[in-house]
Write a protein that holds these residues in place. Structure first.
Motif, PDB file in Angstrom:
ATOM      1  N   ALA A 267       0.825  -1.207   0.000  1.00 11.72           N
ATOM      2  CA  ALA A 267       0.000   0.000   0.000  1.00 11.72           C
ATOM      3  C   ALA A 267       0.863   1.262   0.000  1.00 11.72           C
ATOM      4  CB  ALA A 267      -0.941  -0.007   1.210  1.00 11.72           C
ATOM      5  N   VAL A 268       1.937   1.246   0.780  1.00 10.98           N
ATOM      6  CA  VAL A 268       2.832   2.404   0.815  1.00 10.98           C
ATOM      7  C   VAL A 268       3.514   2.579  -0.536  1.00 10.98           C
ATOM      8  CG1 VAL A 268       4.924   3.373   1.832  1.00 10.98           C
ATOM      9  CG2 VAL A 268       3.189   2.366   3.306  1.00 10.98           C
TER      10      VAL A 268
ATOM     11  N   THR B 102       7.400  -3.937   9.617  1.00  9.41           N
ATOM     12  CA  THR B 102       7.411  -3.110   8.422  1.00  9.41           C
ATOM     13  C   THR B 102       5.976  -2.798   8.018  1.00  9.41           C
ATOM     14  OG1 THR B 102       7.473  -5.081   7.019  1.00  9.41           O
ATOM     15  CG2 THR B 102       9.585  -4.064   7.575  1.00  9.41           C
ATOM     16  N   PRO B 103       5.793  -1.781   7.205  1.00 11.38           N
ATOM     17  CA  PRO B 103       6.785  -0.940   6.566  1.00 11.38           C
ATOM     18  C   PRO B 103       7.297   0.143   7.502  1.00 11.38           C
ATOM     19  CG  PRO B 103       4.613  -0.196   5.930  1.00 11.38           C
ATOM     20  CD  PRO B 103       4.413  -1.436   6.772  1.00 11.38           C
ATOM     21  N   VAL B 104       8.509   0.583   7.223  1.00 11.18           N
ATOM     22  CA  VAL B 104       9.078   1.759   7.863  1.00 11.18           C
ATOM     23  C   VAL B 104       9.452   2.708   6.737  1.00 11.18           C
ATOM     24  CG1 VAL B 104      11.001   2.689   9.209  1.00 11.18           C
ATOM     25  CG2 VAL B 104       9.906   0.556   9.909  1.00 11.18           C
ATOM     26  N   ILE B 105       9.004   3.942   6.848  1.00 10.90           N
ATOM     27  CA  ILE B 105       9.300   4.968   5.860  1.00 10.90           C
ATOM     28  C   ILE B 105      10.215   5.968   6.535  1.00 10.90           C
ATOM     29  CG2 ILE B 105       8.361   6.764   4.364  1.00 10.90           C
ATOM     30  CD1 ILE B 105       6.172   3.947   5.690  1.00 10.90           C
ATOM     31  N   GLU B 106      11.324   6.275   5.864  1.00  8.69           N
ATOM     32  CA  GLU B 106      12.284   7.236   6.410  1.00  8.69           C
ATOM     33  C   GLU B 106      12.553   8.310   5.370  1.00  8.69           C
ATOM     34  OE1 GLU B 106      16.491   7.338   8.817  1.00  8.69           O
ATOM     35  OE2 GLU B 106      16.138   5.659   7.446  1.00  8.69           O
ATOM     36  N   THR B 107      12.496   9.564   5.816  1.00 11.89           N
ATOM     37  CA  THR B 107      12.831  10.694   4.964  1.00 11.89           C
ATOM     38  C   THR B 107      14.042  11.383   5.577  1.00 11.89           C
ATOM     39  OG1 THR B 107      11.467  12.325   6.126  1.00 11.89           O
ATOM     40  CG2 THR B 107      10.372  10.992   4.428  1.00 11.89           C
ATOM     41  N   SER B 108      14.443  12.484   4.982  1.00 12.26           N
ATOM     42  CA  SER B 108      15.616  13.190   5.496  1.00 12.26           C
ATOM     43  C   SER B 108      15.387  13.754   6.895  1.00 12.26           C
ATOM     44  CB  SER B 108      16.028  14.307   4.539  1.00 12.26           C
ATOM     45  OG  SER B 108      14.948  15.205   4.350  1.00 12.26           O
TER      46      SER B 108
ATOM     47  N   ASP C 188       3.959   1.791   9.362  1.00  7.25           N
ATOM     48  CA  ASP C 188       2.591   1.534   8.918  1.00  7.25           C
ATOM     49  C   ASP C 188       2.192   2.446   7.758  1.00  7.25           C
ATOM     50  OD1 ASP C 188       2.131  -0.564  10.725  1.00  7.25           O
ATOM     51  OD2 ASP C 188       1.554   0.853  12.293  1.00  7.25           O
ATOM     52  N   PHE C 189       1.052   2.133   7.188  1.00  4.32           N
ATOM     53  CA  PHE C 189       0.489   2.927   6.102  1.00  4.32           C
ATOM     54  C   PHE C 189      -0.198   4.129   6.716  1.00  4.32           C
ATOM     55  CE2 PHE C 189      -3.094   3.891   3.228  1.00  4.32           C
ATOM     56  CZ  PHE C 189      -2.354   4.277   2.125  1.00  4.32           C
ATOM     57  N   ARG C 190       0.382   5.302   6.524  1.00  5.15           N
ATOM     58  CA  ARG C 190      -0.133   6.539   7.116  1.00  5.15           C
ATOM     59  C   ARG C 190      -0.468   7.530   6.004  1.00  5.15           C
ATOM     60  NH1 ARG C 190       2.033   8.256  12.106  1.00  5.15           N
ATOM     61  NH2 ARG C 190       0.642  10.009  11.711  1.00  5.15           N
ATOM     62  N   PRO C 191      -1.712   7.531   5.517  1.00  4.83           N
ATOM     63  CA  PRO C 191      -2.073   8.445   4.438  1.00  4.83           C
ATOM     64  C   PRO C 191      -1.776   9.902   4.761  1.00  4.83           C
ATOM     65  CG  PRO C 191      -3.815   6.830   4.779  1.00  4.83           C
ATOM     66  CD  PRO C 191      -2.818   6.663   5.901  1.00  4.83           C
TER      67      PRO C 191
ATOM     68  N   ALA D 292       1.448  14.582   3.379  1.00  6.00           N
ATOM     69  CA  ALA D 292       2.333  15.679   3.782  1.00  6.00           C
ATOM     70  C   ALA D 292       3.684  15.556   3.077  1.00  6.00           C
ATOM     71  CB  ALA D 292       2.522  15.670   5.301  1.00  6.00           C
ATOM     72  N   LEU D 293       4.170  14.334   2.907  1.00  8.38           N
ATOM     73  CA  LEU D 293       5.431  14.117   2.216  1.00  8.38           C
ATOM     74  C   LEU D 293       5.312  14.571   0.764  1.00  8.38           C
ATOM     75  CD1 LEU D 293       8.288  12.936   2.126  1.00  8.38           C
ATOM     76  CD2 LEU D 293       7.250  10.708   1.666  1.00  8.38           C
ATOM     77  N   ALA D 294       4.237  14.181   0.101  1.00  8.22           N
ATOM     78  CA  ALA D 294       4.018  14.577  -1.292  1.00  8.22           C
ATOM     79  C   ALA D 294       3.945  16.094  -1.416  1.00  8.22           C
ATOM     80  CB  ALA D 294       2.742  13.938  -1.834  1.00  8.22           C
ATOM     81  N   LYS D 295       3.241  16.740  -0.502  1.00 10.17           N
ATOM     82  CA  LYS D 295       3.128  18.197  -0.536  1.00 10.17           C
ATOM     83  C   LYS D 295       4.487  18.839  -0.309  1.00 10.17           C
ATOM     84  CE  LYS D 295       0.620  22.033   1.473  1.00 10.17           C
ATOM     85  NZ  LYS D 295      -0.333  22.485   2.471  1.00 10.17           N
TER      86      LYS D 295
END
Length: 81
Positions: free
Chosen positions: A19-20, A54-60, A66-69, A74-77
């Motif tokens: 899903a992510v 998992t999943p684990v999402i990491e940004t800078s 988890d799947f967090r819409p 917010a990441l996309a924006k």
């Protein structure tokens, strides 16, 4: 980690991981996928971040599990998608 790098730590058979992936691709967000079943370094990093699944999402500047819409939107924006 480079600025604007998104890393998705996942494993085969993980529904939320799929899903992510789909959400990132729909939003046009480039990401690096790390399979924690084949990457001992990736698995260790996930554990160092304090996660056990998992999943684990990491940004800078953030990370979550988890799947967090809300977080994905917010990441996309933030990346101008």
């Amino acid at each position: 980690m480079e600025q604007h790098t998104v890393v998705l730590y996942g494993k085969p058979g993980c529904g939320p991981c799929v899903a992510v992936k789909a959400a990132l691709e729909r939003a046009g967000i480039e990401y690096v996928y790390v399979d924690v079943t084949t990457s001992p370094e990736g698995l260790e990093h996930v554990r160092e971040l304090g996660y056990q699944h998992t999943p684990v999402i990491e940004t800078s500047d953030d990370h979550w599990t988890d799947f967090r819409p809300d977080k994905l939107a917010a990441l996309a924006k933030g990346l101008g998608s």
